[in-house]
Design a protein around this motif. Structure first.
Motif, PDB file in Angstrom:
ATOM      1  N   ASP A   1       0.820  -1.211   0.000  1.00 34.45           N
ATOM      2  CA  ASP A   1       0.000   0.000   0.000  1.00 34.45           C
ATOM      3  C   ASP A   1       0.853   1.261   0.000  1.00 34.45           C
ATOM      4  N   GLY A   2       2.187   1.090  -0.123  1.00 36.57           N
ATOM      5  CA  GLY A   2       3.078   2.233  -0.162  1.00 36.57           C
ATOM      6  C   GLY A   2       3.433   2.791   1.198  1.00 36.57           C
ATOM      7  N   ARG A   3       2.942   2.156   2.262  1.00 38.45           N
ATOM      8  CA  ARG A   3       3.201   2.622   3.615  1.00 38.45           C
ATOM      9  C   ARG A   3       3.946   1.540   4.384  1.00 38.45           C
ATOM     10  N   PRO A   4       5.180   1.781   4.770  1.00 41.85           N
ATOM     11  CA  PRO A   4       5.958   0.717   5.420  1.00 41.85           C
ATOM     12  C   PRO A   4       5.413   0.333   6.779  1.00 41.85           C
ATOM     13  N   GLU A   5       5.317  -0.973   7.011  1.00 46.08           N
ATOM     14  CA  GLU A   5       4.984  -1.490   8.333  1.00 46.08           C
ATOM     15  C   GLU A   5       6.219  -1.433   9.239  1.00 46.08           C
ATOM     16  N   LEU A   6       5.978  -1.287  10.529  1.00 51.44           N
ATOM     17  CA  LEU A   6       7.042  -1.350  11.518  1.00 51.44           C
ATOM     18  C   LEU A   6       6.912  -2.674  12.265  1.00 51.44           C
ATOM     19  N   ILE A   7       8.002  -3.434  12.305  1.00 52.61           N
ATOM     20  CA  ILE A   7       8.006  -4.742  12.949  1.00 52.61           C
ATOM     21  C   ILE A   7       8.869  -4.655  14.203  1.00 52.61           C
ATOM     22  N   ILE A   8       8.276  -5.016  15.336  1.00 55.96           N
ATOM     23  CA  ILE A   8       8.949  -4.896  16.631  1.00 55.96           C
ATOM     24  C   ILE A   8       9.005  -6.268  17.289  1.00 55.96           C
ATOM     25  N   GLY A   9      10.164  -6.610  17.803  1.00 53.43           N
ATOM     26  CA  GLY A   9      10.317  -7.862  18.529  1.00 53.43           C
ATOM     27  C   GLY A   9      10.387  -7.643  20.023  1.00 53.43           C
ATOM     28  N   GLY A  10       9.862  -8.602  20.774  1.00 52.26           N
ATOM     29  CA  GLY A  10       9.966  -8.608  22.229  1.00 52.26           C
ATOM     30  C   GLY A  10      10.514  -9.933  22.693  1.00 52.26           C
ATOM     31  N   TYR A  11      11.797  -9.970  23.009  1.00 45.08           N
ATOM     32  CA  TYR A  11      12.483 -11.226  23.300  1.00 45.08           C
ATOM     33  C   TYR A  11      11.873 -11.976  24.490  1.00 45.08           C
ATOM     34  N   GLY A  12      11.469 -11.242  25.539  1.00 44.45           N
ATOM     35  CA  GLY A  12      11.037 -11.917  26.749  1.00 44.45           C
ATOM     36  C   GLY A  12       9.551 -12.203  26.825  1.00 44.45           C
ATOM     37  N   GLU A  13       8.800 -11.784  25.810  1.00 41.63           N
ATOM     38  CA  GLU A  13       7.351 -11.982  25.808  1.00 41.63           C
ATOM     39  C   GLU A  13       6.988 -13.470  25.809  1.00 41.63           C
ATOM     40  N   ASP A  14       5.824 -13.768  26.377  1.00 39.72           N
ATOM     41  CA  ASP A  14       5.278 -15.130  26.341  1.00 39.72           C
ATOM     42  C   ASP A  14       6.230 -16.123  27.010  1.00 39.72           C
ATOM     43  N   GLY A  15       6.648 -15.780  28.243  1.00 37.40           N
ATOM     44  CA  GLY A  15       7.513 -16.690  28.993  1.00 37.40           C
ATOM     45  C   GLY A  15       8.850 -16.926  28.334  1.00 37.40           C
ATOM     46  N   TYR A  16       9.443 -15.871  27.753  1.00 39.74           N
ATOM     47  CA  TYR A  16      10.728 -15.941  27.054  1.00 39.74           C
ATOM     48  C   TYR A  16      10.683 -16.846  25.831  1.00 39.74           C
TER      49      TYR A  16
ATOM     50  N   GLY B   1       9.055 -15.361  23.201  1.00 35.80           N
ATOM     51  CA  GLY B   1       9.210 -14.277  22.248  1.00 35.80           C
ATOM     52  C   GLY B   1       7.964 -13.998  21.440  1.00 35.80           C
ATOM     53  N   ALA B   2       7.920 -12.801  20.840  1.00 36.36           N
ATOM     54  CA  ALA B   2       6.789 -12.391  20.000  1.00 36.36           C
ATOM     55  C   ALA B   2       7.240 -11.284  19.067  1.00 36.36           C
ATOM     56  N   VAL B   3       6.465 -11.106  17.996  1.00 34.32           N
ATOM     57  CA  VAL B   3       6.659  -9.973  17.090  1.00 34.32           C
ATOM     58  C   VAL B   3       5.329  -9.259  16.906  1.00 34.32           C
ATOM     59  N   TRP B   4       5.422  -7.944  16.735  1.00 32.16           N
ATOM     60  CA  TRP B   4       4.266  -7.107  16.448  1.00 32.16           C
ATOM     61  C   TRP B   4       4.485  -6.442  15.095  1.00 32.16           C
ATOM     62  N   THR B   5       3.482  -6.483  14.218  1.00 28.17           N
ATOM     63  CA  THR B   5       3.540  -5.791  12.946  1.00 28.17           C
ATOM     64  C   THR B   5       2.553  -4.633  12.989  1.00 28.17           C
ATOM     65  N   LEU B   6       3.085  -3.392  12.987  1.00 23.09           N
ATOM     66  CA  LEU B   6       2.262  -2.197  13.042  1.00 23.09           C
ATOM     67  C   LEU B   6       2.000  -1.713  11.625  1.00 23.09           C
ATOM     68  N   PRO B   7       0.747  -1.529  11.227  1.00 24.53           N
ATOM     69  CA  PRO B   7       0.451  -1.062   9.863  1.00 24.53           C
ATOM     70  C   PRO B   7       1.038   0.314   9.608  1.00 24.53           C
ATOM     71  N   GLY B   8       1.395   0.571   8.351  1.00 20.28           N
ATOM     72  CA  GLY B   8       1.818   1.899   7.970  1.00 20.28           C
ATOM     73  C   GLY B   8       0.621   2.831   7.868  1.00 20.28           C
ATOM     74  N   GLY B   9       0.761   4.042   8.386  1.00 22.50           N
ATOM     75  CA  GLY B   9      -0.307   5.033   8.321  1.00 22.50           C
ATOM     76  C   GLY B   9       0.085   6.205   7.443  1.00 22.50           C
ATOM     77  N   THR B  10      -0.743   7.236   7.434  1.00 17.18           N
ATOM     78  CA  THR B  10      -0.477   8.388   6.566  1.00 17.18           C
ATOM     79  C   THR B  10       0.751   9.168   7.018  1.00 17.18           C
ATOM     80  N   THR B  11       1.036   9.168   8.317  1.00 18.54           N
ATOM     81  CA  THR B  11       2.186   9.913   8.824  1.00 18.54           C
ATOM     82  C   THR B  11       3.168   9.022   9.578  1.00 18.54           C
ATOM     83  N   GLY B  12       3.023   7.719   9.435  1.00 17.25           N
ATOM     84  CA  GLY B  12       3.893   6.783  10.124  1.00 17.25           C
ATOM     85  C   GLY B  12       3.108   5.579  10.593  1.00 17.25           C
ATOM     86  N   PRO B  13       3.753   4.677  11.335  1.00 15.85           N
ATOM     87  CA  PRO B  13       3.058   3.457  11.777  1.00 15.85           C
ATOM     88  C   PRO B  13       1.912   3.786  12.722  1.00 15.85           C
ATOM     89  N   THR B  14       0.869   2.970  12.671  1.00 18.27           N
ATOM     90  CA  THR B  14      -0.275   3.125  13.549  1.00 18.27           C
ATOM     91  C   THR B  14      -0.493   1.838  14.326  1.00 18.27           C
TER      92      THR B  14
END
Length: 472
Positions: free
Chosen positions: A415-430, A432-445
């Protein structure tokens, strides 16, 4: 358990197990997330999640990579492929503590229109040479990543080549830079897809440097369309971090940058002048005997130009004007980095992970700060922070989550808007997890953010971390 901090401390400690052959017990490890790339040529970028501590067919720490294929609805745990050294077409075999997937990077190495994935296996033995390390190229195609080739690396005991890898394309061919405890190796294409003559790159350059390397990067810092190689070392005595080294040409020696230590490194044009700039994260607190470093961590920015990098860096920490929060001990500001244009203003923004940040009374809950690039002055104005307590974010901040331990960005839904991908090493009892934030008009949302955990990937067993070790 062995846990690798810095770029090896990352988002997803575990991988998907469709058949039950791949699982992750207490010795799971994690690795940085490579920038999304289109491995199957469908127009959508795909996300490669490394899991070097994965147990494969009973072999602890053999390692794996999970590919989440992009689509109009971004990525999900359902559209995934697991790749290990037991996968058909991948050289070698899954063995205990090889750490396949400890580092990943991508480029279209053979110029066939499909992105290829470079994978480091730093504890792989090279014949009888222990822990020499290997680097594997998984070739992209219509059906995604399939057959693979091993790049030649020096056979030195304990060299651990593949601890980190970087890839880039310039002047019509690809470059690959590999780091390890013994130094670095740089490959310059053209690349082929077989190990036969023509399958290897035409030029290989080896550099040996005293301290072991922590991270490597490639990027054009002087506008000549040729990527410079950038290295960072492990901790050096009396310092808060390691050397940050730059080579102006593939065949030249590396010279340390003055004015700043670092571990995490990234390249991008953060002042919009058309030249790549070097950003280095030094997440460790300064100590009494250190001549460098900042409370809570910091980043250093060397600006590129036709004459190369600036002699001294601009430094940014949580006490810089406009940057949210306050510099506090163990924040680990700068432990992970991504440099990309999130708000699409033509200037790259700096995304900084602080996995040690306390949220209220929750220690090491973690946070991510987005610092917009700016044409003049010290970056900081307009910066904002994302945590698991930010509105619409799945999950919640908890002690030990280490949200922000890895970062990546890229447009995965076209869609022309970059997603931001964030990792959390200790999440879920170590696990781990990743979050994908959608790209918005002025940045990730945060609206519509997808969280993928080990449990959602169908994993079983005991995933608790029992200790820690660092690549610094």
């Amino acid at each position: 358990m062995v846990v690798f901090r810095g770029r090896w401390a990352a988002a997803l400690v575990v991988i998907a197990s469709v058949t039950g052959v791949v699982s992750v017990p207490g010795q799971a490890l994690a690795a940085p997330i490579a920038t999304p790339a289109d491995f199957n040529g469908d127009g959508y970028r795909d996300v490669a999640l490394p899991a070097p501590g994965a147990t494969v067919a009973g072999k602890v720490g053999a390692g794996a990579v999970v590919v989440l294929y992009g689509s109009a609805s971004r990525v999900s745990a359902q559209r995934r492929v697991v790749i290990t050294q037991d996968t058909a077409g991948v050289p070698g075999a899954a063995e205990t503590d090889d750490l396949f997937g400890a580092a990943t990077a991508y480029a279209d190495l053979n110029l066939d229109g499909f992105a290829d994935l470079v994978v480091g296996t730093p504890l792989e033995d090279n014949g009888s040479t222990e822990d020499a390390g290997t680097v594997t190229v998984l070739w992209g195609g219509r059906n995604g990543l399939s057959k693979a080739t091993t790049l030649a690396t020096p056979a030195a005991e304990g060299a651990r080549y593949g601890r980190d890898v970087a890839a880039d394309q310039a002047r019509g061919f690809a470059h690959v830079l590999v780091g390890g405890s013994d130094g670095s190796v740089r490959y310059i294409g053209p690349f082929g897809t077989s190990a036969a003559p023509g399958g290897a790159p035409s030029i290989t350059q080896t550099h040996r440097y005293g301290p072991s390397l922590s991270n490597v990067a490639l990027g054009d810092l002087n506008g000549d369309k040729m990527p410079e190689g950038v290295l960072s070392t492990i901790w050096l005595n009396g310092r808060s971090g390691g050397d940050v080294l730059v080579s102006p040409e593939p065949e030249a020696s590396y010279a340390p940058q003055s004015g700043g230590d670092g571990f995490a490194i990234a390249v991008g044009d953060v002042n919009g002048d058309g030249y790549g700039d070097l950003v280095a994260g030094d997440p460790d607190d300064a100590h009494a005997s250190a001549a460098d470093g900042s409370l809570g961590g910091r980043i250093s920015i060397w600006y590129g130009s036709a004459n190369g990098l600036s002699a001294t860096p601009v430094r940014v920490d949580q006490n810089t004007a406009g940057v949210p929060g306050t510099a506090e001990r163990d924040d680990e500001f700068g432990d992970s980095l991504a440099v990309t244009d999130l708000n699409r203003d033509g200037i790259a923004d700096i995304v900084v992970g602080s996995p040690g940040e306390a949220i209220g009374t929750k220690s090491y809950a973690g946070a991510v700060t987005v610092i917009p690039g700016r044409r003049t002055g010290t970056p900081g104005t307009g910066a904002y922070t994302i945590t698991q307590d930010t509105s619409n974010m799945p999950g919640s901040s908890e002690s030990g989550d280490e949200f922000g331990s890895s970062l990546a960005a890229g447009d995965v839904n076209k869609d022309g808007r970059p997603e931001l991908i964030i990792g959390g090493y200790g999440e879920d009892g170590y696990r781990g997890a990743v979050w994908t934030l959608p790209g918005g008009t002025t940045g990730p949302t945060t609206t519509g953010t997808v969280m993928i955990t080990a449990t959602q990937l169908g994993l079983k067993g005991d995933y608790i971390s029992l200790g820690a070790e660092t690549t610094h």
